[in-house]
Design a protein around this motif. Sequence first.
Motif, short mmCIF file in Angstrom:
data_model
loop_
_atom_site.label_atom_id
_atom_site.label_comp_id
_atom_site.label_asym_id
_atom_site.label_seq_id
_atom_site.Cartn_x
_atom_site.Cartn_y
_atom_site.Cartn_z
N ARG A 1 5.93 14.31 38.38
CA ARG A 1 5.77 15.61 37.59
C ARG A 1 5.50 16.80 38.50
NH1 ARG A 1 1.25 15.42 32.85
NH2 ARG A 1 1.06 13.10 33.41
N LYS B 1 -9.28 6.63 38.94
CA LYS B 1 -8.92 6.29 40.29
C LYS B 1 -9.38 7.38 41.26
CE LYS B 1 -4.30 8.41 39.34
NZ LYS B 1 -3.07 8.36 38.95
N GLU C 1 -7.77 5.48 30.22
CA GLU C 1 -8.12 5.51 28.71
C GLU C 1 -8.33 4.05 28.26
OE1 GLU C 1 -5.22 6.88 29.86
OE2 GLU C 1 -5.84 9.14 29.92
N ASP D 1 -10.82 11.41 34.68
CA ASP D 1 -9.24 11.24 34.79
C ASP D 1 -8.50 12.87 34.72
OD1 ASP D 1 -6.66 10.40 35.02
OD2 ASP D 1 -6.66 9.70 32.92
N ILE D 2 -7.32 12.78 34.91
CA ILE D 2 -6.67 14.20 34.82
C ILE D 2 -6.44 14.54 33.15
CG2 ILE D 2 -4.08 15.23 34.82
CD1 ILE D 2 -5.47 15.01 37.59
N VAL D 3 -6.55 15.54 32.81
CA VAL D 3 -6.34 15.96 31.39
C VAL D 3 -5.35 17.21 31.27
CG1 VAL D 3 -7.34 16.69 29.25
CG2 VAL D 3 -8.28 15.07 30.52
N ASP D 4 -4.35 17.04 30.71
CA ASP D 4 -3.23 18.12 30.65
C ASP D 4 -3.26 18.59 29.39
OD1 ASP D 4 -1.17 19.97 30.90
OD2 ASP D 4 0.41 18.44 31.16
N THR D 5 -2.47 18.19 28.28
CA THR D 5 -2.35 18.55 26.99
C THR D 5 -3.77 18.09 26.16
OG1 THR D 5 -1.36 16.75 26.23
CG2 THR D 5 -0.21 18.67 27.00
N GLY D 6 -4.40 16.97 26.52
CA GLY D 6 -5.38 16.15 26.03
C GLY D 6 -4.89 15.44 24.95
N LYS D 7 -3.55 15.11 24.97
CA LYS D 7 -2.87 14.12 23.94
C LYS D 7 -3.23 12.52 24.05
CE LYS D 7 1.03 16.90 22.35
NZ LYS D 7 2.47 17.09 22.68
N THR D 8 -3.49 12.31 25.48
CA THR D 8 -3.40 10.82 25.85
C THR D 8 -5.20 10.57 25.32
OG1 THR D 8 -2.07 11.20 27.79
CG2 THR D 8 -3.12 9.07 27.52
#
Length: 214
Positions: A11, A117, A143, A156-163
């Motif tokens: 990315r 991680k 998740e 964890d990494i959150v970008d859009t929050g969709k996951t």
Amino acid sequence: MGLTIALNRGRILKECLPLLEAAGIRPEEDIDASRKLVFNTIGGEYRLVVMRGSDVPTYVAYGAADVGITGKDTLLEYRGGGGFYERLDLGIGKCAIMSAAPYGAELNQNPLRVATKFVNIAEDYYASIGRDVSIIRLSGAMELAPLMNLADCIVDIVDTGKTLKANGLEPLETIAQISSRLIVNHASMKTRFDEVQSLIEQLRPNLPENCSPG
Ligand code: PRP
């Protein structure tokens, strides 16, 4: 030879290549379409090497690359000691490191089981708030851990929050705001100061707005 720049595959690379291009740094061939790991640039001023993000600080710290571009998450997680300076916030790859748990979960377990991680970031964070935790190291798909009762929550990494949403988890605390940073090997900063400075000045005008000077 020109400066060697270590780049984070994936990315970050996608967002990083246009920034490099705007600074006049173009690989001789399409990095995405190639299995090669080392690329000369048009004009030969730089050499680009692509690798996993977590290896970028290591290559730069040891001087195998003069400069590196990777996420702040990787830098916070790195425990190799010094060896490099963080010189520029590129304002790309923006996201946050957050804790998250199933909606409405009561998190009063002692110790709290945390799957991640980002083991060092999580340990530092929970130590800073005095929370007793048991860290469970995973390599990806964090998740899944609360869903399978392997852990109570995740970091964890959150970008859009969709996951998170798709897996019935809600974001809790923000542990760190993340963006991609340019790091420079200690020795290169001294011995190749002009070249490093010139690279930084070439990149700076094209950085996204509201991006801190780093
Ligand atoms: C990251 C992260 C989440 C997801 C968050 O995974 O681990 O799973 O992105 O993005 P979102 O908030 O927009 O849904 P990535 O795809 O980078 O894969 P990885 O877990 O293998 O690093």
